[in-house]
Structure formats: structure tokens, C-alpha cells
Design an enzyme around this catalytic site. Structure first.
Site, mmCIF file in Angstrom:
data_model
loop_
_atom_site.group_PDB
_atom_site.id
_atom_site.type_symbol
_atom_site.label_atom_id
_atom_site.label_comp_id
_atom_site.label_asym_id
_atom_site.label_seq_id
_atom_site.Cartn_x
_atom_site.Cartn_y
_atom_site.Cartn_z
ATOM 1 C CE1 TYR A 154 31.998 37.126 39.630
ATOM 2 C CE2 TYR A 154 31.972 37.517 41.996
ATOM 3 C CZ TYR A 154 31.299 37.228 40.817
ATOM 4 O OH TYR A 154 29.955 37.042 40.824
ATOM 5 C CG ASP A 239 34.504 42.284 34.557
ATOM 6 O OD1 ASP A 239 33.950 43.407 34.675
ATOM 7 O OD2 ASP A 239 34.029 41.260 35.068
ATOM 8 C CB ILE A 241 32.246 45.356 36.613
ATOM 9 C CG1 ILE A 241 30.810 45.480 37.062
ATOM 10 C CG2 ILE A 241 33.112 44.790 37.708
ATOM 11 C CD1 ILE A 241 30.213 44.156 37.501
ATOM 12 C CE LYS A 278 29.607 43.943 41.523
ATOM 13 N NZ LYS A 278 29.059 43.156 42.624
#
Lengths: 446, 528
Positions: A154, A239, A241, A278
Site C-alpha cells: 500500500y 494488518d 484491515i 474497509k
């Protein structure tokens, strides 16, 4: 008329952080956003505008949220309840509302199909995952130390993990030849590379499911990563998410499950980052969490969360929604289903246009392979086609080089932040473009 | 040379971490200090610690042949079901050799920043807050609980906010009139332009039109804590320092220092001057810092000062600006809007007003406001950074992503601020209530023989030096503890605020109801 002579004084000195470019907002990733802002697509008012496919937002399940809130007004209205309000408005402890932490823990369990348990006392609240990642970096690493991060990653990490913390990212190179999987060799190589630059490696940060790949990390590889960090006695940040955005629930393995299966042995090096942005499509609410198996980290993170607190009102509102297990179960299920459908729609559409994607199973985007169509297999070649797609096709997609991808020609294309109709328009544009491109190529080669 | 030895000391400090780190570090550092400071001269003073460190490394390498210890000893088992309750210490791992590079017990290391946060003992300010929250006074359900006088939050006008919300339910419910799409997607982290305009208008209204605020110079953050930290990050590099007049509010130590690596140099103010800020003191502190090789990047003031409650006069502010101009440094002014209502004939002057009227380089001035605090809605968490410097603004807008106001709250705040009739009424009524409570509280203390500084704000700065024995920090802390444990009243001792004179206490009175005051006074009297 007297001329006042003003003695020029040098301006006040600012810090290195204030003037550095580490926020990374001058990269193509962000340039595309600008193009969109200046000429945004609109079905009726601007049908030839730029379609935003560079923003990983989930808008496919809004109606479910709206429906819930409409039929649960008590929960949504925190002004009415007298005692509730006073309790909310008063001193905001960085521990956060217990009801909300419980709700977050239970939601995280549900997202993982109950395959892992989460303890509300280990939930530390932050204003978004961005803050959670930065916070963990402050806690786990000193300025000049390194975090190993698998590529492609990202683009925001360059800013979130490095800007104020002074910590470096050393990439773990993953290749298209083996589907961008994180191999032990790649891990070792990244570690050695960091050491050769005299950097102390503090941890590995993975995103699972991966952004931008849109795929979950398989159990086998997670076990290997865990073994690696244990051997090196460093941290592992996972992570997760996008954990609620996996198309088939049984395809996602959380690090939490692996730790549980190992009886939490040596789990103090593991930390999970999560957010509602998200999975629930609520980025504006700024709700993130650091979940750590390390007591020192939990305590420190909690205290440092003073810099990034979630308002009591937001916690109160979401606590009731997330504790409603019927609602969350329904939501998770339907959301998955809709994302899967979107994914299939875009992948099939791209296939028709002659474009292949990495086989994905999660997230709000697909990882598209345009390498066969590059003039040269370099970053320049990639950016050239990216520019063309932005200017001629009027689509904003994210080039792999912004994600530090080692192979040129890969692009992240988001599909969940628009209506199905808009997606159709985008796919049609792309189809026509590729058609033209192939014909031109054919003519040139004749 | 000295730098070298400090580095090796730092390195040694780093090598032994963990819960028992404190005592073990001391054992290492003390003998070395003796060597460094001894009569060995510069050469020995630098070589010996380096040599010792070198030998230490050899020793470590011999003990652990590679960085990767193939057989780390098992770390403490993580409880599967119920981990220790928050705030309790983790199980202390068995003490191993302090020479282990991975800290005691082979545990994975955290950063130095984290370690200093973990090891730092909580000051009485925080201890008091914690104890009170664990045993809070409630007239009906917990009449023997601790009365909170340590938190400078204003809850006197919560009911006004509540009423407003009840009659504007559209704004407190999402999903009805407010399109989900509108509030739940990404809003600019630093605040929508509409909200900034409303905030600028509000701030101007509160200052009775003396200053007009430019919305484009506003950055919204999740409270004043991140706002102050953000400015510290923008104005200073690690190792630099800010001058801060003391006494100053305890949270500043956290906000400015914890993650930035920036230092605070206190500039002591005294009761003989009514705790006002003198330029001579600033110059002295600046020069002393310079001698120690510390670079001062700015001055941080609060207005009215917290905890002393001083309204800085125009002269003080002009002098401060002159000082900052002379040294070419910044000024951060943490201002309280609700106090701008010229409390009891004391004039409040904002830095914003000063720079707008004079030929100063505005770029060096940055102002922080606690918006939600002034609106009696602390849980809302909205702070404002107001700056004239383009670079600082740009950086702050980007940094706001780490601590931004949720779209839910942005929406709410916007509606509230647009209702100017409500705002006007709120400001007026709130001011009256704070003034009244202040009179009652200060009057009550006076009856006990306790004098307070003439103050502004939601707290009073009280002189209890006559009641402490001995006249020292210890005496002050003894009284603080008695107030907390016997009187069941949580006040903030001056030592937590870095006050150089012992015996001063800050009492916040805006969490009380009028009828509570006699009880509070009675409890305080208990321990005098």
C-alpha cells in the site's frame, strides 16, 4: 515618500519533518487523484469525466447500514439518552468505552468465522488504521531501524510508517513468477539487505489480505513468516484491515488463528491492526485498532492513543451496532457476496479486453497485469501506459511502481467504490482502448 | 568527546530492557560515570567507556555467537483466557544476565520511546485521575467516592448541549436526512472547508469580533493533544527544545516530548510576580540552554496560563513576540476560547489579535484551540491548529490523517456552529455559570484560609503553602496524598506542573454542582 527599508530576516526554521517529502504525496499514486478531482466522472453531468478506480473504498453495502440505523434509532441517537450522553461527554479515557471494545473484539471474531478469540482488554482504539500502523511503528522501532514489508505494498505505508517515526522500510521482494507469495528466501534476503546497510531490523509488517494484490496469504506462508520472525526475535504486525472483505470466509487465515493453534507460545511479538473503514465502508468514522498479544505494547499503545482518540460519540454509536450479532452476521455475509460478484464482473470484463489479473479472493480491488502491453518492461514503460490510460481512457488506476512492485506493468484497479453501471462504463472504455491498441500494434507490425 | 561517551552509555542503556530494566541500567551506568567524570581527563574519559563497550560487545558475541539465537528461552506464557486487567503490571520475568542483548528473558524488544513511556512513573497528576476514575463520587450511589477536582473539563453547560441535540435530532441520527454516503466516506482529514468556515466564524464570535480568522489557515484535529504534538513535529527536530513558562499543565510533557524526541526547558515563574512571564527569565533560560548545546526552536505558552490562570497582558505578549523575533524562533500559544470572555474584568488578548495589528512575522506564531473543550463537549475531541505559515499548514493538513475528526463529529459540529443564536446563548450562559462557580469555590477556599491567584479559566490556583510540612515538594505531596486518600478530593499538586514553589494546588471546579461545594470544602478542611 519615505521608503521603509525592512531588514530581511531569514524565515523561522522548520523541522526536517515539516519540509520533507516523506509524506510521498508527490507520487503518481496521488497525482491520479488530482486528475480525478479536477474532472470527476458523473453519470449524468459529466459522463466523460475521469472514473476513480484508485480509491479502495467499499460502497457496495451502504444500504445495509442505512437500513440498520433507520430501524435502530435509539442506538443512533445519542443526544436523547440522558445518562448515556453524560457518560459519553465526560472525560475521555484512553481506555475507550468497554462496550465498544467488547463490540470490536466480538466483531473481529465474527469476521474470522469464530476461528480465533479476541480479548477486549487487548483492544487499543485509534482514529483509523493509519494511526494504528504509525503508533505500532513508534512503539516497536527506533529512528533509523527497519521494518520489512513485502512488495507490492500500500503506497500510504511510505508515509504512515516512516514520516514522523524516522523508521525505514526495507522491501521483501515478491515476484509475479510465483504469484507474489512471500517466500522464506525473500524474507532472509530482505533481512540481510537491511543488516548490510547497518539497520537494525525490528519487525515484519504484512497486510493480509494483501493490498494491492487482493489475495489472502496462505496458511503455509503465514507459518513460515511466523517462524522467521521467531528465529530473528523480531515483531510481526499483521494488518488485517480487509479481513471482512474476503469473498469466501474459509479462505482467510488470520495470524490470530495460527497463534491460537500454537497455544499462544511466543505470541508476544505479534500485533494485529484492524479498522472498520474497509469492511464496513466507514472510513469517515476513523475507527481503528491495535490488537497486541504483548502486554507492554498494549499498555504503551493505550497511553499513546491519546494522540489519536476516537470520539465517545462514535464509540457509543458503533458499540450498539457491532454488538448486534444478527446484524453483523448478516452484513458480513452479504457484503462478501456482493464483493465477490463485483470481482467476478471486473475480472471477466478485463478478460474480454484481453487483460489478465492475479487470481484474487479478497479486498476491494484486483491486481491487473498489463506487462504484455508495455513498450518496455520498466517503470517508465509502466508509467507511460498509466498516463495514457488516465488521459485517454480517463480511468485513474494505481501503477505498481507506486506500490514498489518489482515487476513492471501491474496495476491496482478498485471496483467497490462505484455503482455497477459506472463499472460497466469503465470496462467498456478499457475494452475499446485495448481493442484500438491491438489494432494499432497490428498495423505497425505489418 | 563527551558525545562519544554519552553514545556508548546510551547503547548500554538500550541493551538491557524489560521490566527489570531500571535497576539493572543503574548498575551499569554509575561506575562508568565515575570513570567519565573522574580525573582521567578528556582522553581517558572517552576512551575508557568506549573500551569497556568494545569489551562488552566481545563478551556478548562470545556468549551469543550469532544474532539469531537458535534456542531462545521460552518467554512468559500468554494467558489464553483472561489477561491481567488493564493497569496491572505484567508478570515480572525472571532476572537474567543484564548483558543479554535481547533484554531479560530473551523477550522481543520494544523501542526506546516505548520503554521511556513504560518506565516513566506516573506523576501524581495521572495517579490522581486514575484513582478518581476508579472510585468516582456520586451523590447517591457512591457518596464516599473521590470528588474530581483535577480535570480541567467544563461540564457546567452540558445540559445546554443536550437540549440542543434533543431538538436537532436530525443531526444526531445518521442515515435519515444525512445521506450515509455523505458522512461515512472520506472527508478531508483536516476538516471540510464548510466546517472550517463555521469554526472561523465561531472563533471570531467568541472573541467578540476583535479578530477575524481565515478558514484556510485552520486545521482540525482530534483534540489539542495531537494539535500540540503536530506543531512540535513541524517546528523542532529530535534533540531540540521548547521554552515553556512553568508551572505548566502536566499533559504538555506527554504532548510535546513522548514521540517527537523534543525537549521542554521550563522557564520558572514565581508568585512574587503573580506567576507572570518575564522576558529576563526567557533570556536566561535561552542562554543556559545554549551553553548546554541545546537548540531552542520556540516558546509554548497557554493563555490563560494553565494552571496559574494568568491572562497574559498585551505587554507580555508583545515582549514575547519581540523575544521570539530576536532569536528567530516560533511561538505556540495554547488558547482557551471560553476564557476569551474577559473574565471578571481581566482582559483576554489572543496572539491572533497581536499579530494582526503589528508588523511582526506572523509565520512564527501558531495557535492551538480546544474547540470541543470550549463547547463543553470534551468527548467530541476537536482541536484547532491555526497557523500563518504555509509550510506548517501544508504539513499539518497531511499529518491530520493520523488524528482526524470523524465525519460524524464534523457534521455535528457544523450544524451546531451554524446555529449562531444557540452559540451566542451558550457562550453567555456558560460564562455566567463559570464565573458563579468560581466565586463560590474561591470564596469557599478563602473561608478555609486558602488564597487563590486571581484567575481565568475553569480552575483556580490555590496557595496551600501554609499547610504543608515541611515546606518542600515532599510536604506538598504529603498533603496531596492526604487530600486524595483522606479528604477524598483529587487536586493537582504544583510539582506535577513543574512549579518551583511548593504548596500550590490547582482545583478545577467545573465538574461540580453548586450544592457540592460545601461538601468539597468540608472534605478539604478535614486534612488541613
Amino acid at each position: 515618500m519615505a521608503i521603509k527599508i525592512v531588514k530581511a530576516q531569514p524565515p523561522v526554521e522548520l523541522s526536517k519533518i515539516a519540509v520533507s517529502e516523506t509524506h510521498g504525496e508527490n507520487s503518481p499514486y496521488f497525482a491520479g487523484w488530482k486528475a480525478y478531482d479536477e474532472n470527476p466522472y458523473h453519470e449524468k453531468h459529466n459522463p466523460h469525466g475521469v472514473i476513480q478506480m484508485g480509491l479502495a473504498e467499499n460502497q457496495v453495502s451502504f444500504d445495509l447500514l442505512e437500513e440498520y440505523l433507520a430501524s435502530n434509532q435509539e442506538a443512533a441517537s445519542w443526544g436523547k439518552k440522558v445518562s448515556g450522553f453524560r457518560e459519553n461527554a465526560l472525560f475521555q479515557d484512553y481506555h475507550g468505552l468497554l462496550t465498544f471494545r467488547k463490540a470490536m473484539a466480538s466483531f473481529m471474531e465474527q469476521v474470522r468465522g469464530g476461528k480465533a478469540k479476541f480479548d477486549p482488554e487487548r483492544v487499543v482504539l485509534t482514529a483509523g488504521a493509519t494511526a494504528a500502523n504509525e503508533l505500532l511503528t513508534f512503539i516497536l522501532a527506533n529512528p533509523g531501524d527497519a521494518l520489512l514489508v513485502p512488495t507490492p505494498y500500500y503506497p500510504g505505508f511510505d508515509r504512515d510508517l516512516r514520516w514522523r517515526t524516522g523508521v525505514e522500510i526495507v522491501p521483501i521482494h515478491c515476484e509475479s513468477s510465483n504469484k507474489f507469495q512471500i517466500t522464506p528466501e525473500a524474507l532472509e534476503s530482505a533481512y540481510d539487505h537491511a543488516r548490510s546497510m547497518n539497520m537494525k531490523v525490528r519487525g515484519v509488517l504484512i497486510t493480509n489480505p494483501s493490498n494491492p494484490l487482493g489475495a489472502t496469504i496462505q496458511r503455509k506462508f503465514l507459518e513460515q513468516i511466523l517462524d522467521f520472525v521467531t528465529r530473528k526475535n523480531i515483531h510481526l504486525v499483521s494488518d488485517e484491515i480487509y479481513s471482512g472483505s474476503v469473498f469466501h470466509s474459509d479462505e482467510f487465515v488470520s495470524i490470530a488463528e495460527i497463534l491460537e493453534s500454537r497455544n499462544y507460545q511466543d505470541s508476544e511479538r505479534c500485533h494485529i491492526v484492524y479498522s472498520l473503514s474497509k469492511d464496513l465502508g466507514l472510513p469517515g468514522f476513523r475507527v481503528g485498532t491495535v490488537y497486541s498479544y504483548n502486554n507492554q505494547v498494549v499498555t504503551t499503545a493505550r497511553r499513546m492513543s491519546s494522540f489519536t482518540l476516537i470520539s465517545s460519540q462514535t464509540q457509543f454509536l458503533l458499540a450498539s451496532m457491532l454488538s448486534d450479532k444478527d446484524f453483523t452476521e448478516k452484513y458480513i455475509k452479504i457484503n462478501r457476496e456482493r464483493l465477490r460478484k463485483r470481482y467476478e464482473m471486473i475480472v471477466n470484463g478485463l478478460k474480454k479486453a484481453g487483460i489478465e489479473c492475479l487470481k484474487g479472493n479478497a479486498g476491494l480491488f484486483c491486481w491487473m497485469n498489463l506487462s504484455p502491453y508495455l513498450k518496455e518492461a520498466t517503470r517508465e514503460g509502466e508509467l507511460e501506459i498509466w498516463k495514457t490510460i488516465m488521459e485517454e481512457v480517463k480511468l485513474n488506476i494505481s501503477p505498481g511502481s507506486s506500490c514498489r512492485c518489482s515487476d513492471a506493468g501491474w496495476f491496482r484497479v478498485c471496483f467497490a467504490n462505484m455503482s455497477e453501471e459506472t463499472l460497466e462504463v469503465a470496462l467498456t472504455r478499457l475494452y475499446e482502448f485495448m481493442d484500438r491498441w491491438r489494432r494499432d500494434r497490428h498495423v505497425l507490425s505489418m | 568527546m563527551k558525545q562519544n561517551s554519552r553514545n556508548s552509555l546510551d547503547n548500554l542503556h538500550k541493551t538491557s530492557t524489560g521490566a527489570t530494566g531500571v535497576t539493572t541500567d543503574m548498575r551499569v551506568i554509575v561506575p562508568l560515570q565515575g570513570v567519565v567524570q573522574g580525573g582521567g581527563g578528556l582522553v581517558l574519559g572517552s576512551i575508557i567507556p568506549c573500551a569497556l563497550f568494545y569489551f562488552l560487545q566481545l563478551y556478548l558475541k562470545a556468549k551469543n555467537p550469532s544474532d539469531d539465537d537458535p534456542n531462545p528461552s521460552p518467554p512468559p506464557q500468554l494467558p489464553e483466557t483472561s489477561p491481567p486487567p488493564p493497569g496491572s503490571l505484567q508478570r515480572v520475568p525472571s532476572v537474567r544476565s543484564i548483558w543479554s542483548p535481547r533484554g531479560t528473558n530473551g523477550q522481543v524488544q520494544v523501542s526506546s520511546r516505548a520503554n521511556s513511556v513504560i518506565k516513566h512513573p506516573d506523576s501524581p497528576y495521572y495517579v490522581g485521575l486514575k484513582r478518581t476514575s476508579e472510585n468516582p463520587f456520586d451523590e447517591s450511589s457512591n457518596p464516599d467516592g473521590i470528588i474530581q477536582l483535577g480535570l480541567d473539563e467544563n461540564n457546567l453547560s452540558l445540559d445546554l448541549i443536550q437540549d440542543w441535540l434533543a431538538t436537532h435530532t436530525k443531526c444526531s441520527i445518521i442515515g435519515q436526512e444525512l445521506e450515509m454516503n455523505g458522512i461515512s466516506t472520506y472527508h478531508p482529514f483536516h476538516g471540510s472547508s464548510e466546517l472550517k468556515s463555521a469554526v472561523a466564524g465561531f472563533m471570531s464570535q467568541v472573541m467578540e469580533g476583535h479578530v477575524s480568522f481565515n478558514p484556510s489557515q485552520i486545521v482540525l484535529t482530534a483534540g489539542t493533544t495531537p494539535a500540540l504534538e503536530m506543531l512540535a513535529f513541524c517546528l523542532a527536530d529530535p534533540g531540540n527544545a521548547f521554552l515553556v513558562p512553568s508551572p505548566y499543565f502536566p499533559d504538555l510533557d506527554r504532548d510535546i516530548k513522548w514521540r517527537t524526541g523534543v525537549e521542554i526547558i521550563p522557564v520558572p515563574c514565581r508568585s512574587s510576580d503573580n506567576f507572570s512571564l518575564h522576558t529576563t527569565a526567557l533570556h536566561r533560560a535561552y542562554n543556559q540552554a545554549k551553553k548546554r548545546g541545546i537548540k531552542i526552536q520556540g516558546v509554548i505558552i497557554s493563555n490563560p496560563s494553565n494552571p496559574a490562570g494568568i491572562f497574559h497582558t498585551r505587554d507580555t505578549l508583545y515582549n514575547l513576540l519581540n523575544f521570539a523575533t530576536e532569536k528567530n524562533i516560533s511561538i505556540i500559544s495554547h488558547e482557551s476560547l471560553s476564557s476569551s470572555q474577559s473574565f471578571k474584568n481581566q482582559e483576554f488578548v489572543s496572539m491572533a489579535e497581536i499579530v494582526s495589528t503589528e508588523e511582526y512575522d506572523r509565520n512564527r506564531v501558531h495557535i492551538v484551540y480546544g474547540l470541543s473543550k470550549d463547547l463543553s463537549t470534551p468527548g467530541l475531541r476537536v482541536g484547532v491548529v491555526y497557523s500563518f505559515d504555509k509550510n506548517v499548514l501544508e504539513a499539518s493538513k497531511k499529518l491530520a490523517r493520523f488524528s482526524s475528526v470523524s465525519s460524524l463529529n464534523q457534521r455535528l459540529l457544523l450544524s451546531m456552529l451554524k446555529d449562531s443564536r444557540f452559540v451566542e446563548g451558550f457562550i453567555k450562559i456558560n460564562k455566567e455559570r463559570v464565573e458563579k462557580m468560581c466565586d463560590l469555590f474561591v470564596g469557599g477556599l478563602k473561608n478555609l484560609g486558602i488564597e487563590c491567584m486571581k484567575s481565568g479559566g475553569v480552575y483556580c490556583w490555590a496557595d496551600l503553602s501554609g499547610f504543608i510540612r515541611p515546606y518542600s515538594e515532599k510536604g506538598e505531596l504529603d498533603l496531596w496524598e492526604k487530600l486524595l486518600n483522606v479528604g477524598k478530593v483529587n487536586a493537582t499538586p504544583g510539582s506535577s506542573c513543574h512549579c518551583v514553589e511548593p504548596g500550590w494546588f490547582r482545583f478545577c471546579f467545573t465538574n461540580l454542582e453548586e450544592k457540592d461545594i460545601p461538601l468539597v470544602m468540608e472534605r478539604i478542611q478535614r486534612v488541613l
